[in-house]
Write an enzyme that holds these catalytic residues in place. Structure first.
Site, PDB file in Angstrom:
ATOM      1  CE  LYS A  35      -0.407  -0.081   5.036  1.00 19.28           C
ATOM      2  NZ  LYS A  35      -1.305   0.044   6.186  1.00 19.28           N
ATOM      3  NE  ARG A 137      -7.040   0.303  10.942  1.00 16.79           N
ATOM      4  CZ  ARG A 137      -5.745   0.147  10.659  1.00 16.79           C
ATOM      5  NH1 ARG A 137      -4.948   1.204  10.617  1.00 16.79           N
ATOM      6  NH2 ARG A 137      -5.246  -1.048  10.421  1.00 16.79           N
ATOM      7  CE1 TYR A 276       8.951  32.194   3.125  1.00 11.36           C
ATOM      8  CE2 TYR A 276       9.756  29.929   2.922  1.00 11.36           C
ATOM      9  CZ  TYR A 276       9.187  31.057   2.359  1.00 11.36           C
ATOM     10  OH  TYR A 276       8.846  31.052   1.029  1.00 11.36           O
ATOM     11  CG  MET A 324       6.625  23.769  -1.382  1.00 13.42           C
ATOM     12  SD  MET A 324       5.352  24.635  -2.336  1.00 13.42           S
ATOM     13  CE  MET A 324       4.298  25.257  -1.022  1.00 13.42           C
TER      14      MET A 324
END
Length: 385
Positions: A35, A137, A276, A324
């Site tokens: 997965k 779950r 930043y 980013m």
């Protein structure tokens, strides 16, 4: 090609799969978790490598689309869909021969009705009954398993291929967690017995995950489902050292390396801020290397401060906030060992030259290796080595 890439060491992947196959009892089926694109390593590559190893007949995906991708790339082995589907996906389940988890009267009935419209007389579609033994779950409770298995078997076109549950604390070595793991195992046994009491064959029963494969040999049942160990990382506290202390030897190798190149080296005076928020100020004159990799690639913002990358066999700290698409590394003033265009390795196996693993990044960011690996974005090209 962009210099930021994930290098997949196929030999390490094959080695890990061979270790799993060797460790598990010969008659125990193996269902490899592929997965999330094999935790970022390429599901198709993993499935084809497993085929080369042999003795691995099942793969587990999380979504129908993931299963379709495998089928369209020629994977013919059994594919189990671990997460629940919605009715719009049922026909694709049937068309691509994907085996779903199911539970609950409403869900089983909806799947049965869809199967009635899709299949001809006497055709049967296999499903796994999900059982909640403590994960909280998906899944029926053990006391409900007999009746829900009966609903499946009474359907004109469904067939109970197996039953499955999932451990939630097997990767911890504390007495409390191991006791709960044993309780989950006992609850799953009770669910299987409730199905048998209805005169129904429970089929292939499965609860063992990566941690249980290494640490709970008595809990294999008919099929185990290795995940993170396939890709070279130990699950939390079930480490190589812990296993060796119990006279167990289970060796695995990290499969992925995340690497890039230095695209700029800039001289910064004492006191200059970086990135930043101006969270980092140079304590002395220094040089800053710019790397074209950032949180959009999976290098999570929270990895700095603390993250160190490897350049020419030495570790250097990332400074300031990760952007980013870029991050900055303090390489020291006039460093003769670091040059423009040099390779910078974020993490990887020894073969890559990395001095940092995905586990190291995980500890820096307060997370787990699973998240580090699966966060590597699609724009980071996978190169098989």
């Amino acid at each position: 090609m962009r210099c930021t890439k994930a290098v997949i060491y196929k030999d390490n992947l094959k080695y890990n799969l061979e270790q799993i196959r060797r460790h598990v009892r010969p008659k125990t089926e193996i269902c490899v978790a592929v997965k999330a694109d094999s935790y970022g390593h390429s599901a198709v590559l993993t499935a084809k490598t497993a085929h080369e190893v042999g003795g691995i007949n099942y793969f587990a995906v999380a979504t129908v689309d993931e299963g379709i991708e495998l089928r369209e790339d020629g994977i013919t082995e059994n594919i189990i869909v671990l997460s629940l589907c919605v009715p719009e996906e049922f026909d694709s389940l049937f068309s691509y021969s994907l085996t779903p988890f199911t539970f609950g009267e409403d869900y089983i009935s909806a799947l049965s009705e869809a199967a009635d419209k899709f299949f001809k007389k006497d055709e049967k579609f296999p499903v796994f009954l999900a059982v909640d033994t403590g994960m909280g779950r998906i899944g029926c409770y053990p006391d409900e398993a007999g009746n829900e298995a009966k609903l499946i078997e009474q359907s004109a076109h469904l067939h109970l291929k197996g039953m499955a549950s999932h451990f939630c604390e097997s990767d911890s070595v504390t007495t409390e967690c191991q006791n709960f793991t044993h309780l989950q195992y006992e609850e799953f046994c009770r669910a299987v017995e409730n199905v048998q009491a209805k005169g129904i064959n429970p089929g292939i029963c499965s609860i063992g995950n990566s941690a249980a494969i290494m640490n709970n040999h008595d809990m294999y049942f008919d099929m185990v489902r290795p995940g993170i160990i396939t890709y070279g990382y130990y699950p939390d506290q079930i480490t190589k050292e812990y296993l060796q202390s119990r006279h167990e030897d289970f060796d695995i190798k990290p499969v992925m390396a995340l690497e890039t190149q230095i695209v700029a080296i800039r001289h910064f005076p004492k006191g200059k801020s970086v990135s930043y928020g101006r969270t980092y100020f140079c304590e002395d004159e220094t040089d800053i290397a710019v790397l074209p990799v950032g949180y959009a690639d999976g290098l999570l913002r929270r990895f700095s401060p603390g993250l160190e990358v490897t350049i020419n066999g030495k570790k250097y700290p990332v400074c300031g906030r990760i952007c980013m698409d870029q991050c900055m590394v303090n390489i020291g003033k006039d460093n003769p060992e670091v040059h423009l265009w040099d390779k910078a390795i974020i993490f990887g196996p020894e073969e890559s030259g990395a001095l940092t693993t995905a586990d190291d990044l995980a500890k820096t960011g307060g997370t787990i290796s699973y998240e580090v690996l699966t966060s590597i974005g699609k724009r980071v090209k996978r190169i098989v080595k």
